[in-house]
Design an enzyme around this catalytic site. Sequence first.
Site, mmCIF file in Angstrom:
data_model
loop_
_atom_site.group_PDB
_atom_site.id
_atom_site.type_symbol
_atom_site.label_atom_id
_atom_site.label_comp_id
_atom_site.label_asym_id
_atom_site.label_seq_id
_atom_site.Cartn_x
_atom_site.Cartn_y
_atom_site.Cartn_z
ATOM 1 N N CYS A 101 0.832 -1.203 0.000
ATOM 2 C CA CYS A 101 0.000 0.000 0.000
ATOM 3 C C CYS A 101 0.868 1.256 0.000
ATOM 4 C CB CYS A 101 -0.916 -0.012 1.210
ATOM 5 S SG CYS A 101 -2.031 1.405 1.277
ATOM 6 N N CYS A 222 -3.718 -3.210 6.219
ATOM 7 C CA CYS A 222 -3.824 -1.839 5.726
ATOM 8 C C CYS A 222 -5.165 -1.588 5.030
ATOM 9 C CB CYS A 222 -2.667 -1.597 4.747
ATOM 10 S SG CYS A 222 -2.580 0.056 4.091
#
Length: 416
Positions: A101, A222
């Site tokens: 991410c 995430c």
Amino acid sequence: MGVIRHVVCAMSGGVDSSVAALLLKKRGYSVTGVFMKNWDSLDESGVCTTEKDCEDAYRVCQALDIPFHQVSYVKEYWHEVFSKILKEYERGRTPNPDILCNRHIKFNHFHKYAIDSLGADAMATGHYARTSQEDEEVFQQTHLAPPTTLFRDRFEIRNPVRLYKGADVLKDQSFFLCQISQEALRQTTFPLAGLTKTFVKKIAAKAGFHHILKKKESMGICFIGERNFEKFILEYLEPKPGNLVSIEDGAVMGTHKGWFTLTLGQRARIGGQRDPWFVVDKDTVTGDVFVAPTTNHPALFRDTVGTDRFHWLTIDPPPELIKTQMMECHFRFIHQMPLTPCTVTLNMNGSVWITLSQPIRALTPGQFAVLYKGEECLGSGKIMQLGPSEYTLQRGRERSVTAAPHEEQPTPEPAS
């Protein structure tokens, strides 16, 4: 009066990014807070946590009297992070969504949005990490063209920005930044670089950010949050039931819903056993997941890993590694695990072999092998290969010992 620098701060609605924005404003910068929406979902109780986080970030920006923006990367996250994560699980590997991410979203799309769309001189995040440059140097950075060859021209004059551990040893997040680009690193400032989490909370309390101090710290995947992993992954991948097989004698100990629901080192759910059993290996062809009794079974320990092409944060490998193809440094593949001394060997295709000073439990394909030299985070490579386990080596030695007496029988002397 000098030029007032414009810094775009990534706001998550948490304590760290809120204090980062506060510190930037106190330094006299023109600050813009931006909230990223990267995932579309409800949490386990049916509440959309993204909306609450966005509202918290907005309240902080109001308190600081700075502009607030929202930007959606739901589509980009799906295609560039989540789809790749699913493919990795299907291949029997265990990816790290937070590192991916940061690489694809926060330090790529968001970085470009901050610099190109909002016209920022730099971007900032609430990570506990440091770089080799001061703020003023960040503002002087210009666009850096990516290399067109495996390694850059050795005659080119360059002064790459280096990534270092944050001052808070327990909170250091350089591990999660191990795949970001040199260009993003050059144009990023980390306001919490020299602070501890305890001190950051004190700053937040003094500033009146009580609504975010009460929030529980995010520990989940995430932008997906904390939820039952097996249940979550089976929403996206078809179940592929298989057997849990003993690594010691091949006995079937139980069943599973898919090798991708399990990772190496994880406790396997096997009923009727006195001791817990743990996942030690997977076979994605047969669907078998191999298990062993006790958490420290030798089948869980290895001392060698091979990566894909290694991502050096400074673009080039360290000079000593280029010169001799070998280098001593330190290794970790899990955030906050103790650093382990290692020897790195550079391969012709840019990948590396890492030999550890001692065997480590549950080294896992798909995770990132992150290297450190002193305080500096050098970069990372995805673990693609594992060396033999201690159990495999033990069995090999036992076979050698068993075979040795037969091999060493003396030749009968001829009768006189």
